[in-house]
Design an enzyme around this catalytic site. Structure first.
Site, short mmCIF file in Angstrom:
data_model
loop_
_atom_site.label_atom_id
_atom_site.label_comp_id
_atom_site.label_asym_id
_atom_site.label_seq_id
_atom_site.Cartn_x
_atom_site.Cartn_y
_atom_site.Cartn_z
N HIS A 72 0.37 -1.08 1.30
CA HIS A 72 -0.91 -1.15 0.60
C HIS A 72 -2.08 -1.29 1.56
O HIS A 72 -3.18 -0.79 1.29
CB HIS A 72 -0.90 -2.34 -0.37
CG HIS A 72 -2.24 -2.64 -0.96
ND1 HIS A 72 -3.13 -3.53 -0.40
CD2 HIS A 72 -2.86 -2.14 -2.05
CE1 HIS A 72 -4.23 -3.58 -1.13
NE2 HIS A 72 -4.09 -2.76 -2.14
N CYS A 73 -1.90 -1.94 2.69
CA CYS A 73 -3.04 -2.33 3.53
C CYS A 73 -3.55 -1.22 4.46
O CYS A 73 -4.69 -0.79 4.36
CB CYS A 73 -2.66 -3.55 4.37
SG CYS A 73 -2.37 -5.03 3.40
N ILE A 74 -2.70 -0.78 5.39
CA ILE A 74 -3.16 0.07 6.47
C ILE A 74 -3.73 1.41 5.99
O ILE A 74 -4.72 1.89 6.55
CB ILE A 74 -2.02 0.32 7.50
CG1 ILE A 74 -1.40 -1.02 7.92
CG2 ILE A 74 -2.57 1.04 8.72
CD1 ILE A 74 -2.37 -2.00 8.53
N ILE A 98 -5.43 1.96 3.37
CA ILE A 98 -6.58 1.75 2.49
C ILE A 98 -7.72 0.97 3.14
O ILE A 98 -8.88 1.36 3.08
CB ILE A 98 -6.12 1.01 1.21
CG1 ILE A 98 -5.18 1.92 0.41
CG2 ILE A 98 -7.30 0.56 0.36
CD1 ILE A 98 -4.56 1.24 -0.80
N ASP A 99 -7.39 -0.12 3.80
CA ASP A 99 -8.41 -1.06 4.26
C ASP A 99 -9.48 -0.47 5.18
O ASP A 99 -10.65 -0.83 5.07
CB ASP A 99 -7.74 -2.25 4.95
CG ASP A 99 -6.86 -3.03 3.99
OD1 ASP A 99 -7.02 -2.86 2.76
OD2 ASP A 99 -5.99 -3.79 4.45
#
Length: 362
Positions: A233-235, A237-238
């Site tokens: 989910h993080c890399i 999108i962030d």
């Protein structure tokens, strides 16, 4: 929130059963049995608490702009139940200014209380490394920024009993920015090593040997390894959260956006011509067959890499098989194996394709 937590999950927690792979049920059960942990769907119980931690998804919308609906909806839900002296801490990854400029007004409007005076407000990003069995949460340093110095001190008091090293910073914005830096750093370096993999492959050079040699340098180098792209989910999108916020200041983040787009859309890093066996290991939950983690390994490199959760999954093709037929075959295989896992109570199923040639993710 019912959007991010089901009643089944709440009931499972209260039975001491973990639905999170890297959190053992034994550890959860101990907390439940001693009365230190209980789950609920009732926001009214917030009034019983001294600290409220918000950790909800922060995705992108269809225009690749930040979607703070989970954060703000949660804020609206808890606000009427906040009491004086409580500390509210946001842990979701987001752009600088979210805690103070977006969440704070929602909490103040819904509670009638003032942040920094009647209740405390802080930001402390989560740092999860679920694949690393050696790192406990308590061993990972915790960055914390407060809306006021008093808010910072209150937030530190919440984490101090559980976290060995606290890293206080001057503001919520600094803490928010630090989390983005961590993830953007990884995004850029993953994109770089993936591009190098393609170049060195064409040159007949083994990227793995190159990395092993380079990482012997004791300073100024951190190894990153090629794979089929960004996962989780993080890399993926962030970095786009910062890109969106930067436009507010009239700035463009061409370097950051290029890395994100390249890793999401460019040729992933399975070798163009694969003659060694391809093994797909699908680890499935016996209670939720659809909850599967995929890993692909090649005997040539002897490493497993998680397949990315990215939109270009449907662009996988196997040699001469049409892309659409290849996708349907993959979906059918997953559904079939997930069903086997569920019916037979199996934890792992291995599907082996021998001499798979020209495996490409285009």
């Amino acid at each position: 929130s019912s959007d991010v937590c089901s009643s089944d999950q709440v009931e499972a927690i209260n039975r001491g059963e973990s639905y999170i792979k890297h959190v053992p049920s034994s550890a959860l059960r101990e907390q439940v049995e001693t009365g230190r942990l209980a789950a609920t769907e009732s926001f009214a119980r917030v009034q019983e608490l001294e600290a409220v931690l918000i950790c909800v998804p922060t995705p992108l919308n269809e225009q690749r702009e930040p979607d703070l609906s989970y954060v703000l909806d949660t804020g609206r839900a808890i606000a009427p139940h906040l009491s004086e002296g409580v500390v509210v801490i946001l842990e979701s990854t987001t752009y600088p200014g979210t805690t103070e400029d977006e969440l704070r007004p929602v909490l103040e409007a819904g509670s009638g209380l003032k942040a920094g005076t009647d209740f405390h407000l802080a930001y402390s990003p989560e740092r999860e490394d679920p694949a690393n069995t050696e790192n406990r949460v308590g061993c990972v340093p915790k960055v914390i920024g407060g809306y006021t110095p008093a808010c910072l001190e209150k937030a530190q008091a919440v984490y101090r009993p559980a976290i060995e090293t606290l890293v206080p910073v001057s503001s919520c914005r600094v803490a928010e920015a630090s989390k983005l830096l961590e993830n953007i750093y990884r995004s850029v370096n993953i994109a770089l090593v993936n591009e190098l993999k393609l170049i060195y492959h064409k040159m007949g050079i083994d990227i793995w040997e190159v990395i092993e040699a380079a990482k012997t340098k004791p300073f100024g180098f951190t190894p990153f390894y090629p794979g089929p792209g960004l996962g989780g989910h993080c890399i993926p999108i962030d970095p786009f959260y910062l890109s969106w916020k930067a436009r507010e200041y009239g700035l463009s983040t061409r370097f950051i956006e290029l890395a994100g787009k390249e890793t999401l859309a460019a040729d992933p890093l399975m070798a163009p011509d694969v003659t060694s066996p391809l093994v797909v290991i699908m680890t499935c939950s016996t209670t939720t067959p659809a909850a599967c983690s995929w890993f692909v390994t090649q005997s040539a490199c002897q490493r497993a890499r998680a397949l990315p959760r990215v939109p270009n999954r449907n662009r996988i093709s196997f040699g001469g098989i049409d892309r659409v037929l290849g996708l349907l075959l993959a979906i059918f295989s997953v559904a079939m194996l997930a069903g086997v896992c569920s019916l037979c109570g199996l934890n792992k199923v291995c599907l082996i394709f021998f001499n798979v040639k020209k495996l490409k993710i285009k």
